[in-house]
Scaffold this motif. Structure first.
Motif, mmCIF file in Angstrom:
data_model
loop_
_atom_site.group_PDB
_atom_site.id
_atom_site.type_symbol
_atom_site.label_atom_id
_atom_site.label_comp_id
_atom_site.label_asym_id
_atom_site.label_seq_id
_atom_site.Cartn_x
_atom_site.Cartn_y
_atom_site.Cartn_z
ATOM 1 N N GLY A 1 1.158 -1.322 -0.434
ATOM 2 C CA GLY A 1 -0.106 -0.236 0.284
ATOM 3 C C GLY A 1 0.654 0.966 -0.114
ATOM 4 O O GLY A 1 1.825 1.151 -0.149
ATOM 5 N N GLY A 2 -0.014 2.351 -0.348
ATOM 6 C CA GLY A 2 -1.083 2.707 -0.607
ATOM 7 C C GLY A 2 -1.204 3.199 1.485
ATOM 8 O O GLY A 2 -1.020 2.444 1.918
ATOM 9 N N ASP A 3 -2.561 3.163 1.232
ATOM 10 C CA ASP A 3 -3.371 3.231 2.756
ATOM 11 C C ASP A 3 -4.434 2.305 3.098
ATOM 12 O O ASP A 3 -4.377 1.890 2.325
ATOM 13 N N HIS A 4 -4.441 2.339 4.057
ATOM 14 C CA HIS A 4 -5.586 1.189 4.534
ATOM 15 C C HIS A 4 -7.188 0.930 3.900
ATOM 16 O O HIS A 4 -7.802 -0.328 3.943
ATOM 17 N N THR A 5 -7.518 2.279 3.090
ATOM 18 C CA THR A 5 -8.417 1.623 2.741
ATOM 19 C C THR A 5 -8.391 0.873 1.601
ATOM 20 O O THR A 5 -9.413 0.059 1.339
ATOM 21 N N ILE A 6 -7.604 -0.003 1.183
ATOM 22 C CA ILE A 6 -7.206 -0.345 -0.202
ATOM 23 C C ILE A 6 -7.073 -2.256 0.438
ATOM 24 O O ILE A 6 -7.736 -2.814 -0.221
ATOM 25 N N VAL A 7 -7.372 -2.029 1.772
ATOM 26 C CA VAL A 7 -8.288 -3.630 2.187
ATOM 27 C C VAL A 7 -9.888 -4.591 2.039
ATOM 28 O O VAL A 7 -10.207 -4.872 1.421
ATOM 29 N N LEU A 8 -10.787 -2.907 2.057
ATOM 30 C CA LEU A 8 -11.856 -3.030 1.429
ATOM 31 C C LEU A 8 -12.065 -4.472 0.032
ATOM 32 O O LEU A 8 -12.096 -4.986 0.192
ATOM 33 N N PRO A 9 -11.481 -3.573 -0.924
ATOM 34 C CA PRO A 9 -11.624 -3.803 -2.128
ATOM 35 C C PRO A 9 -10.211 -5.550 -2.250
ATOM 36 O O PRO A 9 -10.406 -6.068 -2.716
ATOM 37 N N LEU A 10 -10.126 -5.048 -1.632
ATOM 38 C CA LEU A 10 -8.627 -6.652 -1.645
ATOM 39 C C LEU A 10 -9.042 -7.621 -0.989
ATOM 40 O O LEU A 10 -9.485 -9.198 -1.109
ATOM 41 N N LEU A 11 -10.420 -7.155 0.311
ATOM 42 C CA LEU A 11 -11.327 -8.341 0.842
ATOM 43 C C LEU A 11 -12.414 -8.984 0.184
ATOM 44 O O LEU A 11 -12.953 -10.611 0.148
ATOM 45 N N ARG A 12 -12.743 -8.241 -1.013
ATOM 46 C CA ARG A 12 -13.554 -8.185 -1.969
ATOM 47 C C ARG A 12 -13.326 -9.598 -2.955
ATOM 48 O O ARG A 12 -13.974 -10.682 -3.427
ATOM 49 N N SER A 13 -12.101 -9.292 -3.496
ATOM 50 C CA SER A 13 -10.889 -10.035 -4.608
ATOM 51 C C SER A 13 -10.767 -11.758 -3.527
ATOM 52 O O SER A 13 -11.281 -12.311 -3.607
ATOM 53 N N ILE A 14 -10.306 -11.303 -2.217
ATOM 54 C CA ILE A 14 -10.349 -12.687 -1.691
ATOM 55 C C ILE A 14 -11.373 -13.542 -1.471
ATOM 56 O O ILE A 14 -11.518 -14.741 -1.379
ATOM 57 N N HIS A 15 -12.625 -12.359 -1.423
ATOM 58 C CA HIS A 15 -14.251 -13.677 -0.802
ATOM 59 C C HIS A 15 -14.081 -13.813 -2.102
ATOM 60 O O HIS A 15 -15.052 -15.603 -1.669
ATOM 61 N N SER A 16 -14.029 -13.349 -3.595
ATOM 62 C CA SER A 16 -14.579 -14.236 -4.793
ATOM 63 C C SER A 16 -13.624 -15.661 -5.000
ATOM 64 O O SER A 16 -14.058 -16.620 -5.166
ATOM 65 N N ALA A 17 -12.668 -16.377 -4.155
ATOM 66 C CA ALA A 17 -11.918 -17.710 -4.153
ATOM 67 C C ALA A 17 -11.739 -18.180 -2.378
ATOM 68 O O ALA A 17 -12.177 -19.484 -2.799
ATOM 69 N N TYR A 18 -11.911 -17.903 -1.964
ATOM 70 C CA TYR A 18 -12.180 -18.176 -0.336
ATOM 71 C C TYR A 18 -13.683 -18.242 0.873
ATOM 72 O O TYR A 18 -13.385 -18.592 2.028
ATOM 73 N N GLY A 19 -14.356 -17.061 0.242
ATOM 74 C CA GLY A 19 -15.815 -17.134 1.128
ATOM 75 C C GLY A 19 -14.968 -16.277 1.995
ATOM 76 O O GLY A 19 -14.257 -16.050 2.075
ATOM 77 N N PRO A 20 -15.882 -15.708 3.086
ATOM 78 C CA PRO A 20 -15.724 -14.651 4.042
ATOM 79 C C PRO A 20 -14.748 -15.869 5.019
ATOM 80 O O PRO A 20 -14.260 -16.595 4.721
ATOM 81 N N ILE A 21 -13.124 -14.863 5.202
ATOM 82 C CA ILE A 21 -12.601 -14.973 5.664
ATOM 83 C C ILE A 21 -11.645 -14.595 6.982
ATOM 84 O O ILE A 21 -12.372 -13.246 7.429
ATOM 85 N N SER A 22 -11.081 -15.281 8.148
ATOM 86 C CA SER A 22 -10.971 -15.283 8.788
ATOM 87 C C SER A 22 -9.252 -14.281 8.829
ATOM 88 O O SER A 22 -8.213 -14.058 7.714
ATOM 89 N N VAL A 23 -9.762 -12.628 9.638
ATOM 90 C CA VAL A 23 -8.500 -11.872 9.255
ATOM 91 C C VAL A 23 -7.860 -11.543 10.126
ATOM 92 O O VAL A 23 -8.226 -11.738 12.052
#
Length: 408
Positions: free
Chosen positions: A193-215
């Motif tokens: 990053g980048g500021d931490h806002t970027i994690v929202l689109p990153l988690l949307r991407s991760i969700h497409s492969a892993y579903g709800p994810i632990s963080v």
């Protein structure tokens, strides 16, 4: 004079090839060697300390691949990608230069070779294919569109077939099967990053492969604030920023409630670690609880030590797939001053690296490091070096644990 200029231009352009149509992606850097995956890194008892300051600056001198350009079909196991976005910050901007700064700080990572002594692994010689994909093109003018760009770029990399097969379990010899919900073996993506806002689109991407994810979330701040509290949400887009992205991730069902942890604060399938920010009041903690996080306060290291913090994280996350997000401000500004919202009373670089090594064996599917703003750094590059060293621990842990399990 004209002949001297002609000679100078001939020397400058001798090692550089340009396409006649002027496309940037056709540029070839001087001395560029395509895909030197193993030979660049010295092994045991081989020559080290050999001009690592030279050449183009990629992360740890990894091969540069235009993953979102003409080399979009190239497979890899771990890719570094920059997300130069900082228009979601509340205090000091400048993290758009974080990817470049972190790469500069990483130049000395392999000065003496890449062998990680505590973890007994050299991630660069582990048989995995590591690349630096450059940066996602991110507009500085439209946050909504920039967030879409980040999600799209990350998702394109995440859904590329991994270069190396999963192989067999080291204990039973049985074949491993992917832990993703779509049954595919995905590569890992580490975002700079980048500021931490970027994690929202990153988690949307991760969700497409892993579903709800632990963080697992290392930060000095909660970042689960309601938009009505953090910034007041004067517009729909202003409601999405570096203090509210986990609130929105929880609302969208991207994170697995009860299994996340944050250090500042640590949270249940989600966990925060290193938390030490001031609050509007106790209601902020109640909202953090509702978002599904457990908290580990930074000051807990004084009583339970790094071993106790590692134990809390592992008990919370278990053997579930986990996403790792690291805000550089989890480290005390004495060690990492170049960040957007510094908070004193944090962990040392050594303590954070120890805790990260304690995640050995967890299924870390992807990761990021954010809020590095090089303009506030010292001339010695303390912050960017710390960020690079933190990621060295992360890729070492990743190299030891494939993203697969033995089928039941």
């Amino acid at each position: 004079m004209k002949s001297q200029l002609a000679t100078l231009f001939a020397l400058v352009f001798a090692g550089v090839s340009f396409a006649h149509d002027g496309h940037h992606e056709e540029q070839i850097p001087m001395n560029y060697v395509k895909y030197p995956y193993q030979a660049v890194y010295p092994g045991d008892n081989e020559v080290t300390a050999d001009s690592i300051f030279s050449g183009i600056t990629t992360f740890a001198k990894l091969p540069w691949v235009q993953c979102l350009g003409k080399e979009r079909d190239t497979a890899f196991d771990i890719a570094f990608i920059g997300a130069p976005f900082d228009t979601g910050t509340s205090y000091r901007p400048g993290a758009r230069f974080g990817p470049a700064g972190i790469r500069a700080g990483s130049r000395r990572l392999t000065l003496y070779g890449g062998y990680n002594v505590p973890l007994d692994v050299n991630p660069f010689l582990s048989g995995l294919k590591l690349v630096d994909c450059g940066d996602i093109p991110v507009t500085p003018y439209d946050n909504k569109f920039a967030i879409q760009q980040i999600e799209g770029g990350h998702k394109e990399l995440l859904h590329r077939p991994a270069f190396s097969p999963l192989g067999n379990d080291s204990l039973t010899g049985k074949p491993l099967v992917p832990i993703s919900i779509d049954g595919k073996h995905h590569p890992r993506v580490i975002t700079l990053g980048g500021d931490h806002t970027i994690v929202l689109p990153l988690l949307r991407s991760i969700h497409s492969a892993y579903g709800p994810i632990s963080v697992i979330h290392f930060d000095s701040h909660l970042d689960t604030w309601k938009p009505s509290v953090f910034g007041g949400a004067p517009s729909d887009q202003a409601a999405v920023n570096h203090g509210t992205y986990f609130y929105w991730a929880s609302q969208e069902g991207l994170i697995k409630n009860g299994s996340s942890i944050a250090s500042i604060f640590l949270s249940f399938e989600f966990q925060h670690g290193a938390i030490r920010t001031t609050l509007s009041g106790p209601a902020d903690y109640a909202n953090d609880d509702a978002s599904g996080f457990q908290r580990i306060e930074a000051r807990e290291i004084d009583t339970i030590g790094t071993d106790g913090i590692i134990k809390k994280i592992r008990e919370t996350v278990g053997d579930r797939p986990v996403y790792l997000s690291i805000d550089i401000d989890s480290i005390d500004p004495a060690f990492a001053p170049a960040t957007g919202t510094p908070e004193t009373g944090g962990w040392s670089t050594r303590e954070l690296r120890t805790i990260l090594r304690g995640l050995d064996g967890l299924y870390i599917v992807s990761a990021d490091i954010v809020e590095v703003a090089p303009a506030y750094d010292t001339n010695a590059e303390l912050t960017t070096m710390a960020a690079a060293d933190v990621l060295f621990e992360v890729i070492s842990v990743m190299a030891k644990t494939p993203l697969g399990k033995v089928a039941d």
